[in-house]
Motif scaffolding. Structure first.
Motif, PDB file in Angstrom:
ATOM      1  N   LYS A  17       0.834  -1.203   0.000  1.00  0.00           N
ATOM      2  CA  LYS A  17       0.000   0.000   0.000  1.00  0.00           C
ATOM      3  C   LYS A  17       0.871   1.257   0.000  1.00  0.00           C
ATOM      4  CE  LYS A  17      -0.773   0.283   4.984  1.00  0.00           C
ATOM      5  NZ  LYS A  17      -1.764   0.303   6.042  1.00  0.00           N
ATOM      6  N   GLY A  18       2.096   1.153   0.534  1.00  0.00           N
ATOM      7  CA  GLY A  18       3.031   2.266   0.478  1.00  0.00           C
ATOM      8  C   GLY A  18       3.492   2.532  -0.946  1.00  0.00           C
ATOM      9  N   LEU A  19       3.677   1.474  -1.715  1.00  0.00           N
ATOM     10  CA  LEU A  19       4.036   1.632  -3.121  1.00  0.00           C
ATOM     11  C   LEU A  19       2.907   2.304  -3.886  1.00  0.00           C
ATOM     12  CD1 LEU A  19       5.719  -1.820  -3.866  1.00  0.00           C
ATOM     13  CD2 LEU A  19       6.846   0.400  -3.643  1.00  0.00           C
ATOM     14  N   ARG A  20       1.683   1.905  -3.582  1.00  0.00           N
ATOM     15  CA  ARG A  20       0.504   2.491  -4.225  1.00  0.00           C
ATOM     16  C   ARG A  20       0.419   3.975  -3.900  1.00  0.00           C
ATOM     17  NH1 ARG A  20      -4.804   0.816  -5.823  1.00  0.00           N
ATOM     18  NH2 ARG A  20      -6.430   2.195  -5.029  1.00  0.00           N
ATOM     19  N   HIS A  21       0.620   4.319  -2.631  1.00  0.00           N
ATOM     20  CA  HIS A  21       0.560   5.713  -2.205  1.00  0.00           C
ATOM     21  C   HIS A  21       1.701   6.512  -2.841  1.00  0.00           C
ATOM     22  CE1 HIS A  21      -0.484   9.105   0.299  1.00  0.00           C
ATOM     23  NE2 HIS A  21       0.787   9.208   0.667  1.00  0.00           N
ATOM     24  N   SER A  22       2.882   5.925  -2.905  1.00  0.00           N
ATOM     25  CA  SER A  22       4.024   6.598  -3.525  1.00  0.00           C
ATOM     26  C   SER A  22       3.757   6.866  -5.004  1.00  0.00           C
ATOM     27  CB  SER A  22       5.291   5.760  -3.381  1.00  0.00           C
ATOM     28  OG  SER A  22       5.653   5.675  -2.024  1.00  0.00           O
ATOM     29  N   HIS A  23       3.150   5.899  -5.673  1.00  0.00           N
ATOM     30  CA  HIS A  23       2.823   6.055  -7.089  1.00  0.00           C
ATOM     31  C   HIS A  23       1.832   7.206  -7.278  1.00  0.00           C
ATOM     32  CE1 HIS A  23       1.972   5.089 -11.236  1.00  0.00           C
ATOM     33  NE2 HIS A  23       0.694   4.942 -10.953  1.00  0.00           N
ATOM     34  N   ALA A  24       0.795   7.245  -6.462  1.00  0.00           N
ATOM     35  CA  ALA A  24      -0.205   8.311  -6.554  1.00  0.00           C
ATOM     36  C   ALA A  24       0.434   9.671  -6.259  1.00  0.00           C
ATOM     37  CB  ALA A  24      -1.356   8.041  -5.586  1.00  0.00           C
ATOM     38  N   SER A  25       1.264   9.724  -5.248  1.00  0.00           N
ATOM     39  CA  SER A  25       1.951  10.968  -4.886  1.00  0.00           C
ATOM     40  C   SER A  25       2.852  11.443  -6.016  1.00  0.00           C
ATOM     41  CB  SER A  25       2.791  10.768  -3.626  1.00  0.00           C
ATOM     42  OG  SER A  25       1.980  10.366  -2.555  1.00  0.00           O
ATOM     43  N   TYR A  26       3.536  10.522  -6.637  1.00  0.00           N
ATOM     44  CA  TYR A  26       4.422  10.837  -7.760  1.00  0.00           C
ATOM     45  C   TYR A  26       3.619  11.438  -8.918  1.00  0.00           C
ATOM     46  CZ  TYR A  26       7.575   9.894 -11.702  1.00  0.00           C
ATOM     47  OH  TYR A  26       8.351   9.992 -12.819  1.00  0.00           O
ATOM     48  N   LEU A  27       2.479  10.834  -9.221  1.00  0.00           N
ATOM     49  CA  LEU A  27       1.647  11.335 -10.318  1.00  0.00           C
ATOM     50  C   LEU A  27       1.130  12.745 -10.024  1.00  0.00           C
ATOM     51  CD1 LEU A  27      -0.414   8.148 -11.245  1.00  0.00           C
ATOM     52  CD2 LEU A  27       1.512   9.150 -12.480  1.00  0.00           C
ATOM     53  N   ILE A  28       0.762  12.995  -8.786  1.00  0.00           N
ATOM     54  CA  ILE A  28       0.254  14.313  -8.404  1.00  0.00           C
ATOM     55  C   ILE A  28       1.371  15.346  -8.459  1.00  0.00           C
ATOM     56  CG2 ILE A  28      -0.687  15.690  -6.505  1.00  0.00           C
ATOM     57  CD1 ILE A  28      -2.139  13.071  -5.609  1.00  0.00           C
ATOM     58  N   ASN A  29       2.490  15.060  -7.835  1.00  0.00           N
ATOM     59  CA  ASN A  29       3.570  16.043  -7.709  1.00  0.00           C
ATOM     60  C   ASN A  29       4.318  16.302  -9.012  1.00  0.00           C
ATOM     61  OD1 ASN A  29       3.271  16.680  -4.949  1.00  0.00           O
ATOM     62  ND2 ASN A  29       4.272  14.771  -4.411  1.00  0.00           N
ATOM     63  N   ASP A  30       4.615  15.270  -9.757  1.00  0.00           N
ATOM     64  CA  ASP A  30       5.448  15.451 -10.946  1.00  0.00           C
ATOM     65  C   ASP A  30       4.656  15.653 -12.235  1.00  0.00           C
ATOM     66  OD1 ASP A  30       7.516  15.153  -9.226  1.00  0.00           O
ATOM     67  OD2 ASP A  30       8.406  13.416 -10.207  1.00  0.00           O
ATOM     68  N   PHE A  31       3.424  15.197 -12.269  1.00  0.00           N
ATOM     69  CA  PHE A  31       2.650  15.281 -13.505  1.00  0.00           C
ATOM     70  C   PHE A  31       1.333  16.045 -13.340  1.00  0.00           C
ATOM     71  CE2 PHE A  31       5.281  11.465 -13.896  1.00  0.00           C
ATOM     72  CZ  PHE A  31       5.975  11.790 -15.040  1.00  0.00           C
ATOM     73  N   ASN A  32       1.078  16.539 -12.117  1.00  0.00           N
ATOM     74  CA  ASN A  32      -0.127  17.329 -11.840  1.00  0.00           C
ATOM     75  C   ASN A  32      -1.394  16.614 -12.332  1.00  0.00           C
ATOM     76  OD1 ASN A  32      -1.407  19.534 -10.747  1.00  0.00           O
ATOM     77  ND2 ASN A  32      -1.341  20.695 -12.640  1.00  0.00           N
ATOM     78  N   VAL A  33      -1.468  15.323 -12.106  1.00  0.00           N
ATOM     79  CA  VAL A  33      -2.613  14.523 -12.540  1.00  0.00           C
ATOM     80  C   VAL A  33      -3.859  14.999 -11.805  1.00  0.00           C
ATOM     81  CG1 VAL A  33      -3.583  12.192 -12.491  1.00  0.00           C
ATOM     82  CG2 VAL A  33      -1.216  12.521 -13.115  1.00  0.00           C
ATOM     83  N   ASP A  34      -4.947  15.173 -12.551  1.00  0.00           N
ATOM     84  CA  ASP A  34      -6.176  15.622 -11.907  1.00  0.00           C
ATOM     85  C   ASP A  34      -6.813  14.486 -11.110  1.00  0.00           C
ATOM     86  OD1 ASP A  34      -8.626  14.425 -13.518  1.00  0.00           O
ATOM     87  OD2 ASP A  34      -7.162  15.057 -15.010  1.00  0.00           O
TER      88      ASP A  34
END
Length: 91
Positions: A17-34
């Motif tokens: 679940k930490g990997l999942r959260h890290s992936h989501a955080s990465y998408l938000i921070n680096d790619f500004n995913v809506d």
């Protein structure tokens, strides 16, 4: 599997679940995913669930929008006024 690769990489083991959260955080921070795209990608039943977990990662979005639209709105006022008002009329 995660433990094995963590050992090989020389990093601390992280839960799935930490990997999942890290992936989501990465998408938000680096790619500004809506939030709608992120919700769909994570398989949440609706964006409200995604917002419950990740809304803290969207700080100051209003300021970003304001900066982006600054200078894009061009207001032109009329050069002539059609209202005849001399300041002594009662309304």
């Amino acid at each position: 599997m995660i433990e094995r690769y963590a050992k090989l990489a020389g990093v601390h083991r992280i839960q799935a679940k930490g990997l999942r959260h890290s992936h989501a955080s990465y998408l938000i921070n680096d790619f500004n995913v809506d939030i709608l795209m992120l919700s769909k990608r994570l398989g949440h039943s609706g964006p409200e669930i995604t917002l419950r977990h990740y809304s803290h990662m969207y700080p100051n979005r209003d300021e970003v929008i304001a900066e982006n639209i600054t200078g894009h709105i061009n207001i032109q006022t009329s050069k002539t006024n059609q209202v005849k008002f001399n300041g002594n009329q009662s309304i």
